[in-house]
Write an enzyme that holds these catalytic residues in place. Structure first.
Site, PDB file in Angstrom:
ATOM      1  N   CYS B  59      39.436  47.463  38.457  1.00  0.00           N
ATOM      2  CA  CYS B  59      38.522  47.972  39.489  1.00  0.00           C
ATOM      3  C   CYS B  59      38.745  49.481  39.717  1.00  0.00           C
ATOM      4  O   CYS B  59      39.867  49.910  39.977  1.00  0.00           O
ATOM      5  CB  CYS B  59      38.746  47.223  40.798  1.00  0.00           C
ATOM      6  SG  CYS B  59      37.702  47.850  42.135  1.00  0.00           S
ATOM      7  N   CYS B  61      37.711  51.204  42.206  1.00  0.00           N
ATOM      8  CA  CYS B  61      37.623  51.539  43.633  1.00  0.00           C
ATOM      9  C   CYS B  61      38.911  51.158  44.368  1.00  0.00           C
ATOM     10  O   CYS B  61      38.885  50.775  45.551  1.00  0.00           O
ATOM     11  CB  CYS B  61      36.417  50.849  44.270  1.00  0.00           C
ATOM     12  SG  CYS B  61      34.881  51.231  43.422  1.00  0.00           S
ATOM     13  N   CYS B  78      38.036  43.238  36.680  1.00  0.00           N
ATOM     14  CA  CYS B  78      36.676  42.813  37.018  1.00  0.00           C
ATOM     15  C   CYS B  78      36.236  41.645  36.146  1.00  0.00           C
ATOM     16  O   CYS B  78      36.394  41.718  34.924  1.00  0.00           O
ATOM     17  CB  CYS B  78      35.729  44.003  36.844  1.00  0.00           C
ATOM     18  SG  CYS B  78      34.056  43.716  37.441  1.00  0.00           S
ATOM     19  N   CYS B  80      37.063  40.647  39.903  1.00  0.00           N
ATOM     20  CA  CYS B  80      38.341  40.468  40.609  1.00  0.00           C
ATOM     21  C   CYS B  80      38.375  39.121  41.353  1.00  0.00           C
ATOM     22  O   CYS B  80      37.350  38.448  41.485  1.00  0.00           O
ATOM     23  CB  CYS B  80      38.546  41.622  41.586  1.00  0.00           C
ATOM     24  SG  CYS B  80      37.365  41.626  42.960  1.00  0.00           S
ATOM     25  N   CYS B  89      32.682  42.284  46.616  1.00  0.00           N
ATOM     26  CA  CYS B  89      32.892  43.401  45.696  1.00  0.00           C
ATOM     27  C   CYS B  89      32.855  44.684  46.526  1.00  0.00           C
ATOM     28  O   CYS B  89      31.778  45.175  46.856  1.00  0.00           O
ATOM     29  CB  CYS B  89      31.808  43.413  44.621  1.00  0.00           C
ATOM     30  SG  CYS B  89      31.854  44.877  43.559  1.00  0.00           S
TER      31      CYS B  89
END
Lengths: 106, 120
Positions: B59, B61, B78, B80, B89
């Site tokens: 991920c 982010c 991902c 996740c 998400c």
């Protein structure tokens, strides 16, 4: 106006030793919500010009400061006052949420 | 001034793999891309870049102490665990229809992604 980038080496001076409260935007290059919140942060910077300082930390390039403050989910917007972390909001929040959080520390 | 250094894009191969994954996973889970295609494009580019660099689409982010260790732990690869279990998400790649940011698309073109990520 875009906000200044702060690094591992300038964080102490720019954020912890600031005379005014500081909003720190912890972001990463390929983070979608970071791109979404960036213009909101810039608007806040203009709206509170002179009252607060707004800076950005690229967490990929500055892992020390990101780890020191336990950054996990990004974007994380953290507020510092008098050298201390006083509040934070996580994710792409609306401008009003960010402004309301900030107002408590002006 | 945005960033001092322009972020490096992923390989075309990984971007195409992750683009196809994102499209099929959205359809399989009944989720939609963000109404702002820039968000979708940036996240797919980030997943593909992690696939290039780390071998798995970690991920983009999150901040990690150790990306290699996180890939092995698999939690944030991902899709996740929060996405698989609760359709959460936080990267805003896969949005449930009730999310105010959800658009009506489950497809995004390769050129659309690069048009967006070339801006940075």
């Amino acid at each position: 106006m875009s906000s200044a980038q702060v690094t591992d080496s300038t964080f102490k001076h720019e954020v912890l030793e600031s005379e005014v409260p500081v909003l720190v935007d912890f972001w990463a290059p390929w983070c979608g919500p970071c791109r979404m919140v960036a213009p909101v942060v810039d608007e806040i910077s203009e709206q509170y010009e002179g009252q607060i300082k707004v800076v950005k930390v690229n967490t990929d390039e500055n892992p020390s400061v990101a780890s020191q403050y336990g950054i996990r989910s990004i974007p994380t917007l953290m507020i510092f006052k008098g050298g201390q972390r006083v509040d934070m909001v996580v994710g792409a929040v609306p401008k009003t949420t960010l402004a309301n959080t900030l107002e408590k520390y002006l | 001034m945005t960033s001092l250094t322009k972020p490096t894009q992923a390989s075309d191969k990984s971007l195409e793999i992750m683009r196809n994954f994102a499209q099929s996973y959205a359809k399989r889970t009944g989720t939609y891309f963000c109404s702002d295609p820039g968000v979708t494009a940036v996240v797919i580019e980030g997943l593909a870049k992690h696939k290039d660099d780390l071998g798995a689409p970690l991920c983009p982010c999150r901040h990690y102490e150790d990306k290699e260790a996180e890939v092995k732990a698999t939690f944030w690869n991902c899709p996740c665990v929060p996405m698989q279990e609760r359709k959460e998400c936080h990267c805003m790649l896969f949005l449930t229809p009730d999310n105010p940011f959800a658009g009506d698309q489950q497809d995004i073109g390769f050129e659309t992604i690069r048009t967006e990520t070339n801006k940075y």
